[in-house]
Write a protein that holds these residues in place. Sequence first.
Motif, PDB file in Angstrom:
ATOM      1  N   MET A   1      23.912  36.475  48.679  1.00 34.92           N
ATOM      2  CA  MET A   1      25.396  37.048  49.063  1.00 34.92           C
ATOM      3  C   MET A   1      26.416  35.898  48.276  1.00 34.92           C
ATOM      4  SD  MET A   1      27.175  36.855  52.836  1.00 34.92           S
ATOM      5  CE  MET A   1      27.033  35.297  52.769  1.00 34.92           C
ATOM      6  N   LYS A   2      27.256  36.393  47.785  1.00 35.54           N
ATOM      7  CA  LYS A   2      28.260  35.942  47.186  1.00 35.54           C
ATOM      8  C   LYS A   2      29.627  36.675  47.804  1.00 35.54           C
ATOM      9  CE  LYS A   2      27.949  32.884  43.904  1.00 35.54           C
ATOM     10  NZ  LYS A   2      28.191  31.363  44.249  1.00 35.54           N
ATOM     11  N   VAL A   3      30.463  35.698  48.446  1.00 33.06           N
ATOM     12  CA  VAL A   3      31.799  36.063  49.059  1.00 33.06           C
ATOM     13  C   VAL A   3      32.718  35.409  48.340  1.00 33.06           C
ATOM     14  CG1 VAL A   3      33.226  36.517  51.173  1.00 33.06           C
ATOM     15  CG2 VAL A   3      30.751  36.880  51.298  1.00 33.06           C
ATOM     16  N   ILE A   4      33.525  36.256  47.411  1.00 38.29           N
ATOM     17  CA  ILE A   4      34.548  35.456  46.672  1.00 38.29           C
ATOM     18  C   ILE A   4      35.888  35.946  47.011  1.00 38.29           C
ATOM     19  CG2 ILE A   4      35.550  34.996  44.360  1.00 38.29           C
ATOM     20  CD1 ILE A   4      32.769  33.866  44.562  1.00 38.29           C
ATOM     21  N   LEU A   5      36.860  34.975  47.321  1.00 39.21           N
ATOM     22  CA  LEU A   5      38.212  35.603  47.719  1.00 39.21           C
ATOM     23  C   LEU A   5      39.254  35.119  46.496  1.00 39.21           C
ATOM     24  CD1 LEU A   5      40.395  36.384  49.670  1.00 39.21           C
ATOM     25  CD2 LEU A   5      40.430  33.941  50.714  1.00 39.21           C
ATOM     26  N   PRO A   6      39.859  36.243  45.975  1.00 46.56           N
ATOM     27  CA  PRO A   6      40.710  35.876  44.763  1.00 46.56           C
ATOM     28  C   PRO A   6      42.106  35.366  45.556  1.00 46.56           C
ATOM     29  CG  PRO A   6      40.417  38.148  45.204  1.00 46.56           C
ATOM     30  CD  PRO A   6      39.625  37.484  45.915  1.00 46.56           C
ATOM     31  N   ILE A   7      42.464  34.282  45.033  1.00 47.41           N
ATOM     32  CA  ILE A   7      43.762  33.805  45.383  1.00 47.41           C
ATOM     33  C   ILE A   7      44.736  33.437  44.489  1.00 47.41           C
ATOM     34  CG2 ILE A   7      42.398  32.392  47.271  1.00 47.41           C
ATOM     35  CD1 ILE A   7      42.791  29.918  45.303  1.00 47.41           C
ATOM     36  N   SER A   8      45.100  34.132  43.218  1.00 46.04           N
ATOM     37  CA  SER A   8      45.759  33.939  42.082  1.00 46.04           C
ATOM     38  C   SER A   8      47.313  34.146  42.598  1.00 46.04           C
ATOM     39  CB  SER A   8      45.540  34.843  41.034  1.00 46.04           C
ATOM     40  OG  SER A   8      45.585  36.099  41.364  1.00 46.04           O
ATOM     41  N   GLN A   9      47.573  35.095  43.746  1.00 50.40           N
ATOM     42  CA  GLN A   9      48.817  35.576  44.232  1.00 50.40           C
ATOM     43  C   GLN A   9      49.534  34.216  44.775  1.00 50.40           C
ATOM     44  OE1 GLN A   9      47.603  38.765  46.517  1.00 50.40           O
ATOM     45  NE2 GLN A   9      48.663  37.981  48.248  1.00 50.40           N
TER      46      GLN A   9
END
Length: 174
Positions: free
Chosen positions: A1-9
């Motif tokens: 399981m990979k849970v990636i949170l994009p945070i570029s904003q």
Amino acid sequence: MKVILPISQIVGKTGESMEFSLSEQIENTAGYPDVVCFSEPVKIEGVLKNTGKEMLLNAMCCTEAEVLCSRCLASVKMPISFQIEETFYPAGYTEQKREKEAETFSDDQIDMSNIIERGILAGLPMKVVCTEQCKGLCSKCGKNLNEGPCNCDHTEFDPRLESLRSLFDIDEEV
């Protein structure tokens, strides 16, 4: 399981925060003792805040696992929910500058996989029983005693006194 949170904003924007909602199905249960499968995906909802030197994560996670009963091995659905309050520093941030033990992030994303795995493991009880009245399995034949009695002889003798049994004829009444 990979849970990636994009945070570029919010990267590079001190004081900014973002709300997020993620959902990820766990297929591999190898790292989770007694878990047969996860019947619900892991749902994560929370807020991530950029303080300038770190990212503060506050989130709520929930899922549902099918776990084996410790007494009779029946499958039991168990809801699991937990709170995440975690601090993330940029990957190059030195240990001396950190105020406390924390996770790291790189580029424009945070990998939440380890945090979620630890939360699920902490939320699983040591022993699960299908009901408080569960009778378990017969120690001799393995029959589920919740379905009815078995035909095994459950007469037990104290092993410390076993040598004295030879002095008496078992079929003879004393």
